[in-house]
Design an enzyme around this catalytic site. Sequence first.
Site, PDB file in Angstrom:
ATOM      1  N   HIS B  55       0.857  -1.179   0.000  1.00  8.40           N
ATOM      2  CA  HIS B  55       0.000   0.000   0.000  1.00  8.40           C
ATOM      3  C   HIS B  55       0.899   1.236   0.000  1.00  8.40           C
ATOM      4  CE1 HIS B  55      -4.052  -1.757   1.656  1.00  8.40           C
ATOM      5  NE2 HIS B  55      -3.563  -2.454   0.641  1.00  8.40           N
ATOM      6  N   GLU B  57       1.099   3.839   1.887  1.00 10.11           N
ATOM      7  CA  GLU B  57       1.687   4.227   3.176  1.00 10.11           C
ATOM      8  C   GLU B  57       2.885   3.343   3.539  1.00 10.11           C
ATOM      9  OE1 GLU B  57      -1.494   3.523   2.450  1.00 10.11           O
ATOM     10  OE2 GLU B  57      -2.853   4.285   3.997  1.00 10.11           O
ATOM     11  N   CYS B  85      -5.844   1.868   6.169  1.00  6.98           N
ATOM     12  CA  CYS B  85      -6.466   0.613   6.613  1.00  6.98           C
ATOM     13  C   CYS B  85      -5.762   0.149   7.898  1.00  6.98           C
ATOM     14  CB  CYS B  85      -6.330  -0.450   5.521  1.00  6.98           C
ATOM     15  SG  CYS B  85      -4.639  -1.056   5.306  1.00  6.98           S
ATOM     16  N   CYS B  88      -1.950  -0.398   7.491  1.00  4.42           N
ATOM     17  CA  CYS B  88      -1.170   0.837   7.373  1.00  4.42           C
ATOM     18  C   CYS B  88      -1.197   1.650   8.672  1.00  4.42           C
ATOM     19  CB  CYS B  88      -1.678   1.643   6.194  1.00  4.42           C
ATOM     20  SG  CYS B  88      -1.321   0.800   4.627  1.00  4.42           S
TER      21      CYS B  88
END
Lengths: 151, 151
Positions: B55, B57, B85, B88
Amino acid sequence: MSRWPLPEPMRRALALAREAGEAGEVPVGAVVVRDGVIVGDGRNAPRETHDPTAHAEICAIRDAAVSLQTERLTGCELYVTLEPCAMCAGAIAHARIARVIYAASDPKGGAVAHGARVFEHPQCLHRPDVVAGIGEGEAAELLRSFFRERR
Amino acid sequence: MSRWPLPEPMRRALALAREAGEAGEVPVGAVVVRDGVIVGDGRNAPRETHDPTAHAEICAIRDAAVSLQTERLTGCELYVTLEPCAMCAGAIAHARIARVIYAASDPKGGAVAHGARVFEHPQCLHRPDVVAGIGEGEAAELLRSFFRERR
């Protein structure tokens, strides 16, 4: 009298946890298994690698996903020596891991049976089966002795 | 009439989100800033890299941590185009990010203001300041048009 033997993937995860501890990292290890074969493994390594995301589970998932050339580890099992934190539980969900088998419980940092309980919210798009406690004595003792030596 | 300008790091995160979308990945981008300087960036890339943890991040945090040669991004800010999420949010806590600035809200997958609310449990060992909504129009429109085109 003999003890019921630990499953091979958990023995391997415990060996990886020991290896982490010897390297000065919190002793946690993990392996990913598909059809009874280990397809990825990892151990805690955030200090050595300068990577705050380098928990055992994340390392094992990344290893397995690259090996299998897919970001979806559908049908795979993850064996890990400690209850996953929120980051790792989230990664397990994203990876579509079918089953998580963890050894020691982690009331202080866990996010499966404690705290954020990541798998229990509708925002969690995939919920693995969870089995706890296999190898917990060995896993917890590794952690206790690691922190005892550092006090 | 002119619009209040977006902070430069959010403009960069939005550009990274656009880049992700053009590559066929869900359009989310992130940057890590220290003392006003971008020290790491990332965008969604799980498909291309066969990495379910990739992801925006996580990529930005890993990038910054390697650049700064430390797993603790103390005093750093993370700008990201979508509410993090659980994975993260957990990574943000482990990295000791001081402040998270996110654009669009994510009721379906977010874990800051929704669902697992990772920062709100005692098991979360570091709680960043959270600022939401800067650039949310642009960020949400990128996501909407991405999913519209794929339907």
